[in-house]
Motif scaffolding. Structure first.
Motif, short mmCIF file in Angstrom:
data_model
loop_
_atom_site.label_atom_id
_atom_site.label_comp_id
_atom_site.label_asym_id
_atom_site.label_seq_id
_atom_site.Cartn_x
_atom_site.Cartn_y
_atom_site.Cartn_z
N GLU A 1 0.85 -1.20 0.00
CA GLU A 1 0.00 0.00 0.00
C GLU A 1 0.88 1.25 0.00
OE1 GLU A 1 -3.13 -0.17 2.92
OE2 GLU A 1 -3.42 -2.30 2.55
N TRP A 2 1.65 1.40 -1.08
CA TRP A 2 2.60 2.50 -1.22
C TRP A 2 1.92 3.85 -1.33
CZ3 TRP A 2 7.42 1.39 -0.17
CH2 TRP A 2 7.93 0.12 -0.45
N LYS A 3 2.58 4.86 -0.75
CA LYS A 3 2.22 6.26 -0.96
C LYS A 3 3.44 6.92 -1.58
CE LYS A 3 -1.24 6.71 2.58
NZ LYS A 3 -1.28 5.88 3.71
N ILE A 4 3.33 7.32 -2.84
CA ILE A 4 4.44 7.94 -3.55
C ILE A 4 4.50 9.42 -3.17
CG2 ILE A 4 5.40 8.49 -5.82
CD1 ILE A 4 4.04 5.90 -6.85
N HIS B 1 20.22 7.74 -12.15
CA HIS B 1 18.79 7.63 -12.47
C HIS B 1 17.98 8.47 -11.49
CE1 HIS B 1 19.08 4.35 -15.41
NE2 HIS B 1 20.13 3.97 -14.69
N LYS B 2 17.01 9.20 -12.03
CA LYS B 2 16.10 9.95 -11.18
C LYS B 2 15.22 8.95 -10.44
CE LYS B 2 12.15 12.22 -12.14
NZ LYS B 2 11.23 13.04 -12.88
N VAL B 3 15.15 9.10 -9.12
CA VAL B 3 14.33 8.21 -8.31
C VAL B 3 13.31 9.02 -7.52
CG1 VAL B 3 16.04 6.35 -8.11
CG2 VAL B 3 16.05 8.19 -6.43
N LYS B 4 12.20 8.37 -7.22
CA LYS B 4 11.15 8.96 -6.39
C LYS B 4 11.04 8.13 -5.12
CE LYS B 4 7.77 11.07 -8.28
NZ LYS B 4 6.53 11.50 -8.92
N LYS B 5 10.72 8.81 -4.03
CA LYS B 5 10.57 8.12 -2.73
C LYS B 5 9.11 7.72 -2.53
CE LYS B 5 11.37 8.69 2.21
NZ LYS B 5 11.83 9.62 3.26
N ALA B 6 8.94 6.50 -2.03
CA ALA B 6 7.61 6.00 -1.67
C ALA B 6 7.69 5.46 -0.24
CB ALA B 6 7.17 4.90 -2.62
N ILE B 7 6.59 5.57 0.48
CA ILE B 7 6.50 5.07 1.85
C ILE B 7 5.46 3.96 1.88
CG2 ILE B 7 6.00 5.65 4.26
CD1 ILE B 7 8.40 7.15 3.22
N GLY B 8 5.82 2.84 2.51
CA GLY B 8 4.89 1.72 2.62
C GLY B 8 4.88 1.18 4.03
N GLY C 1 2.94 -3.44 9.98
CA GLY C 1 3.07 -2.42 11.01
C GLY C 1 4.41 -1.71 11.06
N LYS C 2 5.36 -2.14 10.25
CA LYS C 2 6.67 -1.49 10.22
C LYS C 2 6.78 -0.63 8.97
CE LYS C 2 8.37 -5.67 11.82
NZ LYS C 2 8.80 -6.81 11.19
N GLN C 3 7.35 0.56 9.13
CA GLN C 3 7.53 1.48 8.00
C GLN C 3 8.65 1.02 7.08
OE1 GLN C 3 6.08 4.64 7.19
NE2 GLN C 3 4.45 3.91 8.52
N ILE C 4 8.46 1.27 5.79
CA ILE C 4 9.50 1.01 4.80
C ILE C 4 9.49 2.17 3.81
CG2 ILE C 4 7.98 -0.45 3.41
CD1 ILE C 4 10.54 -2.00 2.56
#
Length: 175
Positions: free
Chosen positions: A57-60, A70-77, A81-84
């Protein structure tokens, strides 16, 4: 500690080595099946541990950076229960990353995640090289062993650890 090797000065004489939880070998990302397959040897038996992709359930985010040009974008998932956090390259259309992380629209070049447990450690993986369109593809050796789910393999690991504890236990004589 997953592996202990008490090899003294590179000599094989008197070396002590133990693998607790199995000796992990090749890891293959089966994108068409949306699963990972990893060859593992546990108690002298070969297994192919099959792990389906996770739904993080990523949030970009709007955060961008550059990794290996390479241009990269950060996503939070979230993983149980643990953040990645993951940085992915949208220009490389591969749904894969280190440590069996998946589910983003591009190759994942870096992950930072909590490991949990008593110490609340942070684990970071970052690519140090990318080879796109290699002239010669390395051949993958066929995996050997019984196919097994991650859950069933964890049960076998627990049984193996218990047998090891019992083999080291000499007990206490109460007199």
């Amino acid at each position: 500690i997953e592996t202990i090797n008490n090899d003294q000065n590179g000599s094989s004489m008197g070396a002590f080595s133990i693998n607790i939880g199995g000796e992990y070998k090749a890891l293959i990302n089966e994108t068409s099946k949306k699963e990972f397959r990893q060859e593992v040897v546990l108690d002298k038996q070969n297994f192919i541990v099959v792990t389906p992709y996770k739904d993080y359930e990523w949030k970009i985010t709007d955060i961008e950076d550059t990794i290996l040009g390479h241009k990269v974008k950060k996503a939070i998932g979230n993983d149980k229960g643990k953040q990645i956090a993951a940085w992915f390259a949208p220009d490389i259309k591969v749904d894969a990353g280190p440590n069996q992380v998946n589910g983003l629209p591009g190759l994942i070049l870096k992950t930072v995640s909590e490991t949990g447990g008593k110490f609340g450690s942070i684990m970071t993986y970052e690519a140090d090289k990318i080879t796109l369109n290699p002239k010669k593809m390395s051949k993958t050796k066929p995996m050997k062993g019984e196919e097994i789910t991650q859950e069933d393999f964890k049960k076998l690991q627990d049984e193996s650890r218990q047998k090891m504890r019992e083999s080291f236990s000499i007990g206490v004589d109460k007199k």
